[in-house]
Design a protein around this motif. Structure first.
Motif, PDB file in Angstrom:
ATOM      1  N   ALA A 225       0.870  -1.174   0.000  1.00 52.79           N
ATOM      2  CA  ALA A 225       0.000   0.000   0.000  1.00 52.79           C
ATOM      3  C   ALA A 225       0.906   1.222   0.000  1.00 52.79           C
ATOM      4  O   ALA A 225       1.788   1.340   0.841  1.00 52.79           O
ATOM      5  CB  ALA A 225      -0.906  -0.002   1.217  1.00 52.79           C
ATOM      6  N   ASP A 226       0.693   2.109  -0.940  1.00 53.36           N
ATOM      7  CA  ASP A 226       1.536   3.297  -1.079  1.00 53.36           C
ATOM      8  C   ASP A 226       0.668   4.534  -0.907  1.00 53.36           C
ATOM      9  O   ASP A 226      -0.068   4.926  -1.792  1.00 53.36           O
ATOM     10  CB  ASP A 226       2.192   3.291  -2.452  1.00 53.36           C
ATOM     11  N   LEU A 227       0.785   5.152   0.282  1.00 58.95           N
ATOM     12  CA  LEU A 227      -0.005   6.344   0.587  1.00 58.95           C
ATOM     13  C   LEU A 227       0.827   7.607   0.474  1.00 58.95           C
ATOM     14  O   LEU A 227       0.391   8.675   0.863  1.00 58.95           O
ATOM     15  CB  LEU A 227      -0.589   6.241   2.005  1.00 58.95           C
ATOM     16  N   GLY A 228       2.048   7.482   0.001  1.00 59.30           N
ATOM     17  CA  GLY A 228       2.941   8.625  -0.107  1.00 59.30           C
ATOM     18  C   GLY A 228       4.341   8.222   0.307  1.00 59.30           C
ATOM     19  O   GLY A 228       4.586   7.088   0.715  1.00 59.30           O
ATOM     20  N   VAL A 229       5.251   9.155   0.213  1.00 58.06           N
ATOM     21  CA  VAL A 229       6.668   8.878   0.444  1.00 58.06           C
ATOM     22  C   VAL A 229       6.926   8.193   1.780  1.00 58.06           C
ATOM     23  O   VAL A 229       7.687   7.236   1.876  1.00 58.06           O
ATOM     24  CB  VAL A 229       7.490  10.182   0.362  1.00 58.06           C
ATOM     25  N   HIS A 230       6.292   8.635   2.845  1.00 59.55           N
ATOM     26  CA  HIS A 230       6.566   8.101   4.166  1.00 59.55           C
ATOM     27  C   HIS A 230       5.560   7.055   4.622  1.00 59.55           C
ATOM     28  O   HIS A 230       5.662   6.549   5.730  1.00 59.55           O
ATOM     29  CB  HIS A 230       6.629   9.238   5.192  1.00 59.55           C
ATOM     30  N   ASP A 231       4.596   6.756   3.811  1.00 60.34           N
ATOM     31  CA  ASP A 231       3.560   5.801   4.205  1.00 60.34           C
ATOM     32  C   ASP A 231       3.414   4.699   3.165  1.00 60.34           C
ATOM     33  O   ASP A 231       2.474   4.670   2.379  1.00 60.34           O
ATOM     34  CB  ASP A 231       2.220   6.509   4.416  1.00 60.34           C
ATOM     35  N   ARG A 232       4.392   3.796   3.164  1.00 55.83           N
ATOM     36  CA  ARG A 232       4.335   2.587   2.336  1.00 55.83           C
ATOM     37  C   ARG A 232       4.454   1.412   3.291  1.00 55.83           C
ATOM     38  O   ARG A 232       5.320   1.399   4.154  1.00 55.83           O
ATOM     39  CB  ARG A 232       5.493   2.548   1.345  1.00 55.83           C
ATOM     40  N   PHE A 233       3.569   0.452   3.121  1.00 50.20           N
ATOM     41  CA  PHE A 233       3.631  -0.700   4.002  1.00 50.20           C
ATOM     42  C   PHE A 233       3.107  -1.943   3.294  1.00 50.20           C
ATOM     43  O   PHE A 233       2.348  -1.862   2.333  1.00 50.20           O
ATOM     44  CB  PHE A 233       2.877  -0.450   5.313  1.00 50.20           C
ATOM     45  N   VAL A 234       3.566  -3.088   3.792  1.00 48.91           N
ATOM     46  CA  VAL A 234       3.197  -4.378   3.216  1.00 48.91           C
ATOM     47  C   VAL A 234       1.928  -4.875   3.888  1.00 48.91           C
ATOM     48  O   VAL A 234       1.812  -4.865   5.112  1.00 48.91           O
ATOM     49  CB  VAL A 234       4.338  -5.406   3.393  1.00 48.91           C
ATOM     50  N   VAL A 235       0.981  -5.325   3.067  1.00 46.55           N
ATOM     51  CA  VAL A 235      -0.297  -5.842   3.546  1.00 46.55           C
ATOM     52  C   VAL A 235      -0.411  -7.303   3.112  1.00 46.55           C
ATOM     53  O   VAL A 235      -0.167  -7.637   1.954  1.00 46.55           O
ATOM     54  CB  VAL A 235      -1.478  -5.031   2.967  1.00 46.55           C
TER      55      VAL A 235
END
Length: 189
Positions: free
Chosen positions: A52-62
């Motif tokens: 999930a890529d919500l922006g430069v500082h908010d990427r996480f694996v789901v």
């Protein structure tokens, strides 16, 4: 010497819920992952991962964890195979079929999944959890919404009525998950 090695997925977020709740659909709209999606239970037989890529500082694996059923903690329906992947997540998105499409009560589904998590590993029931009341695009879900809001023991900030299929309110859900991940200590790898 005989060794048995076990690989557990490492993901920031785990999608949990009953079969057919919409976990794979949610994964497909928040990431580039393309899991198999069909209108029957147990379409997902192994976890799927997406970023999930919500922006430069908010990427996480789901991780889309295959549907859990009653008795999963005891191995029913490959429960142990599925639940072991939840152990390496930091936040859970509990996807609930708010419409009760499969003739189950969404409130009972919520409690049953949490009970399976608790019975498998008590610490999983304490993991930060956001609840996605899915299928809001169906009239039955909208009818159930007031009852679920009042009956589920979930803070309003952690309860998100969504329609994964149409992306309704999915962005707000994902922003909250990103906030929770930022608040948690860095994972030990």
């Amino acid at each position: 010497l005989e060794l048995e090695l076990e690989l557990k997925l490492i993901a920031d977020v785990g999608l949990v819920g009953f079969p057919n709740a919409g976990k794979s659909t949610l994964l497909s709209v928040i990431s580039a992952a393309r899991p198999k999606i069909a209108n029957y239970p147990f379409t997902t037989l192994q976890p799927n991962l997406g970023i999930a890529d919500l922006g430069v500082h908010d990427r996480f694996v789901v991780a889309d964890i295959p549907g859990l059923i009653e008795g999963a903690h005891a191995g029913v329906g490959l429960g142990h195979d599925f639940l072991r992947h939840v152990e390496r997540t930091r936040v859970l998105i509990h996807v609930v079929d708010a419409a009760g499409v499969d003739f189950r009560d969404p409130r009972d589904d919520f409690h049953q999944i949490n009970e399976e998590l608790r019975l498998y590993r008590p610490e999983l029931a304490e993991r930060p959890q956001v609840v996605a009341l899915n299928k809001l695009d169906l009239p039955e879900a909208r009818e159930n919404l007031p009852r679920l809001r009042s009956e589920l023991p979930v803070a309003a900030a952690e309860l998100f009525p969504i329609a994964a299929g149409t992306r309704e309110s999915v962005d707000a859900l994902m922003r909250r998950v990103a906030e929770l991940l930022r608040e948690l200590p860095a994972p030990a790898r």
